[in-house]
Design a protein around this motif. Structure first.
Motif, PDB file in Angstrom:
ATOM      1  N   THR A 169      -8.859   2.624   2.125  1.00 56.25           N
ATOM      2  CA  THR A 169      -8.522   1.202   2.792  1.00 56.25           C
ATOM      3  C   THR A 169      -7.055   0.604   2.292  1.00 56.25           C
ATOM      4  OG1 THR A 169      -9.532   0.098   0.764  1.00 56.25           O
ATOM      5  CG2 THR A 169     -11.003   0.797   2.305  1.00 56.25           C
ATOM      6  N   PRO A 170      -6.508  -0.395   2.941  1.00 60.53           N
ATOM      7  CA  PRO A 170      -5.059  -0.894   2.504  1.00 60.53           C
ATOM      8  C   PRO A 170      -5.227  -1.495   1.227  1.00 60.53           C
ATOM      9  CG  PRO A 170      -5.956  -1.621   4.805  1.00 60.53           C
ATOM     10  CD  PRO A 170      -7.173  -0.934   4.217  1.00 60.53           C
ATOM     11  N   GLU A 171      -6.427  -1.717   0.797  1.00 65.39           N
ATOM     12  CA  GLU A 171      -6.419  -2.477  -0.638  1.00 65.39           C
ATOM     13  C   GLU A 171      -6.647  -1.246  -1.724  1.00 65.39           C
ATOM     14  OE1 GLU A 171      -8.715  -2.883   2.021  1.00 65.39           O
ATOM     15  OE2 GLU A 171      -8.250  -5.228   2.151  1.00 65.39           O
ATOM     16  N   GLU A 172      -6.991  -0.250  -1.532  1.00 65.26           N
ATOM     17  CA  GLU A 172      -6.776   0.821  -2.374  1.00 65.26           C
ATOM     18  C   GLU A 172      -5.384   1.498  -2.467  1.00 65.26           C
ATOM     19  OE1 GLU A 172     -10.755   3.540  -2.329  1.00 65.26           O
ATOM     20  OE2 GLU A 172     -10.075   3.272  -0.469  1.00 65.26           O
ATOM     21  N   LEU A 173      -4.591   1.357  -1.207  1.00 66.79           N
ATOM     22  CA  LEU A 173      -3.206   2.117  -1.216  1.00 66.79           C
ATOM     23  C   LEU A 173      -2.377   1.004  -1.667  1.00 66.79           C
ATOM     24  CD1 LEU A 173      -3.202   3.013   2.850  1.00 66.79           C
ATOM     25  CD2 LEU A 173      -3.365   4.411   0.549  1.00 66.79           C
ATOM     26  N   PRO A 219      -3.817   6.724   4.232  1.00 64.87           N
ATOM     27  CA  PRO A 219      -4.839   7.535   3.805  1.00 64.87           C
ATOM     28  C   PRO A 219      -4.238   8.980   3.895  1.00 64.87           C
ATOM     29  CG  PRO A 219      -5.893   5.910   4.987  1.00 64.87           C
ATOM     30  CD  PRO A 219      -4.347   5.777   5.387  1.00 64.87           C
ATOM     31  N   LEU A 220      -4.546  10.025   3.149  1.00 65.44           N
ATOM     32  CA  LEU A 220      -4.240  11.264   3.296  1.00 65.44           C
ATOM     33  C   LEU A 220      -4.781  12.086   4.562  1.00 65.44           C
ATOM     34  CD1 LEU A 220      -3.670  12.425  -0.444  1.00 65.44           C
ATOM     35  CD2 LEU A 220      -1.856  11.768   1.254  1.00 65.44           C
ATOM     36  N   TRP A 221      -6.278  11.755   4.683  1.00 66.68           N
ATOM     37  CA  TRP A 221      -6.908  12.466   5.731  1.00 66.68           C
ATOM     38  C   TRP A 221      -7.652  11.196   6.693  1.00 66.68           C
ATOM     39  CZ3 TRP A 221      -7.631  17.438   5.690  1.00 66.68           C
ATOM     40  CH2 TRP A 221      -7.204  18.197   4.637  1.00 66.68           C
ATOM     41  N   GLY A 222      -7.429  11.717   7.927  1.00 68.11           N
ATOM     42  CA  GLY A 222      -7.858  10.764   9.047  1.00 68.11           C
ATOM     43  C   GLY A 222      -6.649  10.501  10.039  1.00 68.11           C
ATOM     44  N   MET A 223      -6.542   9.497  10.819  1.00 65.25           N
ATOM     45  CA  MET A 223      -5.661   9.362  11.751  1.00 65.25           C
ATOM     46  C   MET A 223      -4.089   9.001  11.086  1.00 65.25           C
ATOM     47  SD  MET A 223      -5.434   6.828  14.938  1.00 65.25           S
ATOM     48  CE  MET A 223      -6.723   7.475  15.780  1.00 65.25           C
ATOM     49  N   ARG A 224      -3.135  10.021  11.490  1.00 66.05           N
ATOM     50  CA  ARG A 224      -1.773   9.814  10.966  1.00 66.05           C
ATOM     51  C   ARG A 224      -0.913   8.697  11.801  1.00 66.05           C
ATOM     52  NH1 ARG A 224      -0.257  15.674  10.275  1.00 66.05           N
ATOM     53  NH2 ARG A 224       1.081  14.999  12.052  1.00 66.05           N
TER      54      ARG A 224
END
Length: 307
Positions: A169-173, A219-224
């Motif tokens: 999530t943006p909060e985690e990043l 995020p490292l995984w998912g849509m880039r």
């Protein structure tokens, strides 16, 4: 069907077609371009096949020049630059469909006793047996792996376990340091040839290094949100190792600017001995709003796209 570790060994087993000329397979995969770690690993095999076995590689410096095409064999031409009393130098050019896609210079050193001994210790991290496999961590978050990621997981030759839980999530990043660390090892035995282990680790070193550049952004995984490509890759080999035993890949990005991001990595064994140092620069370009983005992360260090 052979397991992914056996397929990796086969991938690194080049065909010698002439003196100083080798041919490597390039599997037909869904990726748009050949994985850069494959090209670097095969090029190092070609160089190592022309050097006495008592001189292991101690460094390599390489550039990705053009994207390689999956399914098309790659020819590796080796130039025997120097054979000295202690050091041997080889230059390798990778050619596909008549065009140079990659070049590498490698130096080999006859082992000797050193008068200076020191190393930076690794950070304290959990043991790999206590961490989830990356595929399991993604399944936990998404409920199930997308089909493309499931295919990738089945053919992945390395078990990858992130030291820190993946951020989604943006909060985690927000405020995340540009650092990443993973435990890795081949998913099966790689045999006893030291050159195979060196080239297998070279393959693996290109899989996650640019993660550190991306961590503060997405995020490292998912849509880039970015098209990413390796521009160059350098390695220094300090101690013998086996790529089918656990190694810690500690990665950081000191700077990202002007469309390029620099990443540095240190590879340790379970005992905390520094085995390999790695540096790589990658190209990062945002996808245009109208361009479909890949639903899978792909490998962040595929050979560079055309400028």
């Amino acid at each position: 069907m052979t397991n992914p570790a056996e397929r990796l060994v086969d991938l690194l087993d080049l065909e010698q077609i002439e003196v100083n000329i080798f041919r490597g397979a390039s599997p037909q995969e869904s990726l748009q371009r050949v994985f850069g770690g494959q090209v670097a690993g095969q090029a190092l095999v070609a160089a190592g096949r022309t050097v006495e076995s008592d001189r292991p590689v101690h460094s390599l410096h390489s550039y990705f020049l053009r994207p390689g095409s999956p399914g098309v064999p790659i020819v590796y031409q080796v130039e025997r630059v120097r054979d000295g009393r202690s050091f041997t130098t080889r230059r390798v050019t990778a050619v596909q469909q008549g065009k140079t896609i990659f070049n590498l210079t490698a130096s080999f050193h006859h082992p000797e006793e050193g008068s200076i001994e020191h190393q930076l210790p690794p950070h304290h991290v959990p043991h790999p047996d206590t961490l989830p496999k990356v595929a399991d961590e993604i399944r936990e978050h998404l409920g199930a792996l997308p089909e493309a990621l499931e295919r990738m997981a089945r053919r992945q030759p390395f078990d990858i376990r992130y030291v820190n839980r993946l951020r989604w999530t943006p909060e985690e990043l927000k405020g995340a340091d540009p650092r990443s660390a993973v435990w890795m090892r081949a998913v099966g035995p790689l045999g006893d040839d030291p050159l195979v282990h060196t080239c297998a680790l070279t393959y693996a070193s290109d899989m996650t290094l640019l993660d550190a550049v991306r961590i503060p952004v997405e995020p490292l995984w998912g849509m880039r949100g970015f098209d990413m490509a390796s521009l160059d890759h350098a390695m220094w080999f300090h101690r013998p190792f086996r790529a089918d035993e656990w190694f810690l890949y500690d990665q950081e990005s000191p700077i990202a600017h002007g469309g390029r991001g620099l990443a540095r990595g240190r590879i340790y064994d379970l005992e905390g001995r520094l085995l390999v140092s790695v540096v790589q620069e990658g190209l990062f370009r945002p996808y245009p709003a109208q361009q479909p983005r890949p639903e899978q992360p792909g490998r962040p260090s595929d050979p560079a796209p055309k400028n």
